[in-house]
Design a protein around this motif. Structure first.
Motif, PDB file in Angstrom:
ATOM      1  N   TYR A   1      26.443  43.854  38.916  1.00 48.99           N
ATOM      2  CA  TYR A   1      26.623  42.846  38.029  1.00 48.99           C
ATOM      3  C   TYR A   1      27.978  42.715  37.584  1.00 48.99           C
ATOM      4  CZ  TYR A   1      25.667  40.250  33.662  1.00 48.99           C
ATOM      5  OH  TYR A   1      25.741  39.281  32.596  1.00 48.99           O
ATOM      6  N   VAL A   2      28.570  43.868  37.376  1.00 49.02           N
ATOM      7  CA  VAL A   2      30.098  43.782  36.745  1.00 49.02           C
ATOM      8  C   VAL A   2      30.881  42.989  37.688  1.00 49.02           C
ATOM      9  CG1 VAL A   2      32.031  45.305  36.107  1.00 49.02           C
ATOM     10  CG2 VAL A   2      29.951  45.660  35.445  1.00 49.02           C
ATOM     11  N   HIS A   3      30.621  43.426  39.005  1.00 51.95           N
ATOM     12  CA  HIS A   3      31.500  43.005  39.864  1.00 51.95           C
ATOM     13  C   HIS A   3      31.353  41.297  40.112  1.00 51.95           C
ATOM     14  CE1 HIS A   3      33.768  42.493  43.990  1.00 51.95           C
ATOM     15  NE2 HIS A   3      32.437  41.895  44.244  1.00 51.95           N
ATOM     16  N   GLN A   4      29.933  41.054  40.119  1.00 47.20           N
ATOM     17  CA  GLN A   4      29.780  39.468  40.014  1.00 47.20           C
ATOM     18  C   GLN A   4      30.136  38.876  38.868  1.00 47.20           C
ATOM     19  OE1 GLN A   4      29.205  39.584  43.550  1.00 47.20           O
ATOM     20  NE2 GLN A   4      28.175  37.575  43.015  1.00 47.20           N
ATOM     21  N   MET A   5      29.943  39.419  37.692  1.00 44.36           N
ATOM     22  CA  MET A   5      30.582  38.652  36.360  1.00 44.36           C
ATOM     23  C   MET A   5      32.143  38.364  36.571  1.00 44.36           C
ATOM     24  SD  MET A   5      28.237  37.481  35.097  1.00 44.36           S
ATOM     25  CE  MET A   5      29.216  37.087  33.311  1.00 44.36           C
ATOM     26  N   ASN A   6      32.915  39.337  37.118  1.00 40.30           N
ATOM     27  CA  ASN A   6      34.342  39.397  37.140  1.00 40.30           C
ATOM     28  C   ASN A   6      34.550  38.070  37.981  1.00 40.30           C
ATOM     29  OD1 ASN A   6      34.843  41.595  35.347  1.00 40.30           O
ATOM     30  ND2 ASN A   6      34.895  43.131  36.997  1.00 40.30           N
ATOM     31  N   LYS A   7      34.013  38.227  39.040  1.00 41.56           N
ATOM     32  CA  LYS A   7      34.241  36.718  39.978  1.00 41.56           C
ATOM     33  C   LYS A   7      33.874  35.621  39.320  1.00 41.56           C
ATOM     34  CE  LYS A   7      32.337  37.064  44.106  1.00 41.56           C
ATOM     35  NZ  LYS A   7      31.864  37.396  45.454  1.00 41.56           N
ATOM     36  N   LEU A   8      32.769  35.827  38.618  1.00 41.39           N
ATOM     37  CA  LEU A   8      32.353  34.475  37.856  1.00 41.39           C
ATOM     38  C   LEU A   8      33.207  34.061  36.822  1.00 41.39           C
ATOM     39  CD1 LEU A   8      29.779  32.580  37.783  1.00 41.39           C
ATOM     40  CD2 LEU A   8      29.009  33.806  36.237  1.00 41.39           C
ATOM     41  N   ASP A   9      33.915  35.178  36.196  1.00 42.03           N
ATOM     42  CA  ASP A   9      35.128  34.735  35.078  1.00 42.03           C
ATOM     43  C   ASP A   9      36.180  34.143  35.534  1.00 42.03           C
ATOM     44  OD1 ASP A   9      33.140  35.737  33.081  1.00 42.03           O
ATOM     45  OD2 ASP A   9      34.234  37.871  33.141  1.00 42.03           O
ATOM     46  N   LYS A  10      36.378  34.683  36.861  1.00 44.31           N
ATOM     47  CA  LYS A  10      37.560  34.167  37.426  1.00 44.31           C
ATOM     48  C   LYS A  10      37.178  32.683  37.953  1.00 44.31           C
ATOM     49  CE  LYS A  10      39.648  38.331  38.762  1.00 44.31           C
ATOM     50  NZ  LYS A  10      39.826  39.326  40.120  1.00 44.31           N
ATOM     51  N   LYS A  11      36.303  32.310  38.466  1.00 47.05           N
ATOM     52  CA  LYS A  11      35.653  31.202  38.831  1.00 47.05           C
ATOM     53  C   LYS A  11      35.939  30.009  37.607  1.00 47.05           C
ATOM     54  CE  LYS A  11      32.005  28.690  41.169  1.00 47.05           C
ATOM     55  NZ  LYS A  11      30.637  28.955  41.621  1.00 47.05           N
ATOM     56  N   TYR A  12      35.588  30.280  36.749  1.00 45.02           N
ATOM     57  CA  TYR A  12      35.305  29.514  35.421  1.00 45.02           C
ATOM     58  C   TYR A  12      36.556  29.644  34.387  1.00 45.02           C
ATOM     59  CZ  TYR A  12      30.793  27.738  37.340  1.00 45.02           C
ATOM     60  OH  TYR A  12      29.776  27.419  38.018  1.00 45.02           O
ATOM     61  N   ASN A  13      37.566  30.483  34.824  1.00 41.62           N
ATOM     62  CA  ASN A  13      38.553  30.831  34.041  1.00 41.62           C
ATOM     63  C   ASN A  13      38.124  31.196  32.663  1.00 41.62           C
ATOM     64  OD1 ASN A  13      41.398  30.918  33.701  1.00 41.62           O
ATOM     65  ND2 ASN A  13      41.475  28.866  33.060  1.00 41.62           N
ATOM     66  N   VAL A  14      37.227  32.216  32.631  1.00 42.43           N
ATOM     67  CA  VAL A  14      37.016  32.799  31.190  1.00 42.43           C
ATOM     68  C   VAL A  14      37.957  33.960  30.808  1.00 42.43           C
ATOM     69  CG1 VAL A  14      35.204  33.898  29.813  1.00 42.43           C
ATOM     70  CG2 VAL A  14      34.582  31.981  31.720  1.00 42.43           C
ATOM     71  N   ASN A  15      38.353  33.622  29.854  1.00 39.79           N
ATOM     72  CA  ASN A  15      39.465  34.807  29.315  1.00 39.79           C
ATOM     73  C   ASN A  15      38.906  35.991  28.542  1.00 39.79           C
ATOM     74  OD1 ASN A  15      41.663  33.183  30.017  1.00 39.79           O
ATOM     75  ND2 ASN A  15      41.746  32.160  28.098  1.00 39.79           N
ATOM     76  N   ASP A  16      39.155  37.211  28.407  1.00 37.03           N
ATOM     77  CA  ASP A  16      38.685  38.499  28.187  1.00 37.03           C
ATOM     78  C   ASP A  16      38.885  38.247  26.339  1.00 37.03           C
ATOM     79  OD1 ASP A  16      38.458  39.604  30.435  1.00 37.03           O
ATOM     80  OD2 ASP A  16      40.249  40.356  30.527  1.00 37.03           O
TER      81      ASP A  16
END
Length: 85
Positions: free
Chosen positions: A70-85
């Motif tokens: 889940y962590v790995h997939q969410m990191n990819k999803l964050d990059k895909k949608y340009n979500v900032n930390d």
């Protein structure tokens, strides 16, 4: 894509990922550990019946693996949608 559409697409993919993880965990913990225990007990793993192993250890290991997945997939999803930390 507008910001609202981007936000909705992000959460739609996030919810799909959560349901996928929950479905896998349910199948392993309830399906293998309870429903299919008799069939799996015919197989031995490390000296223990496989159904018993899934009920006692397998669901825990699966849960831990799903956390990292889940962590790995969410990191990819964050990059895909340009979500900032």
């Amino acid at each position: 894509m507008t910001e609202q559409e981007n936000h909705e697409a992000y959460w739609r993919e996030n919810i799909k990922l959560v349901f996928l993880c929950l479905a896998i965990w349910f199948i392993v913990s309830f399906g293998f550990g309870v429903l299919l225990v008799e069939q799996l007990n015919a197989i031995r793993m490390g000296g223990f019946k496989l159904g018993f192993w899934f009920a006692q250890q397998g669901s825990i290991y699966t849960f831990l693996a799903l956390i990292f997945f889940y962590v790995h997939q969410m990191n990819k999803l964050d990059k895909k949608y340009n979500v900032n930390d």
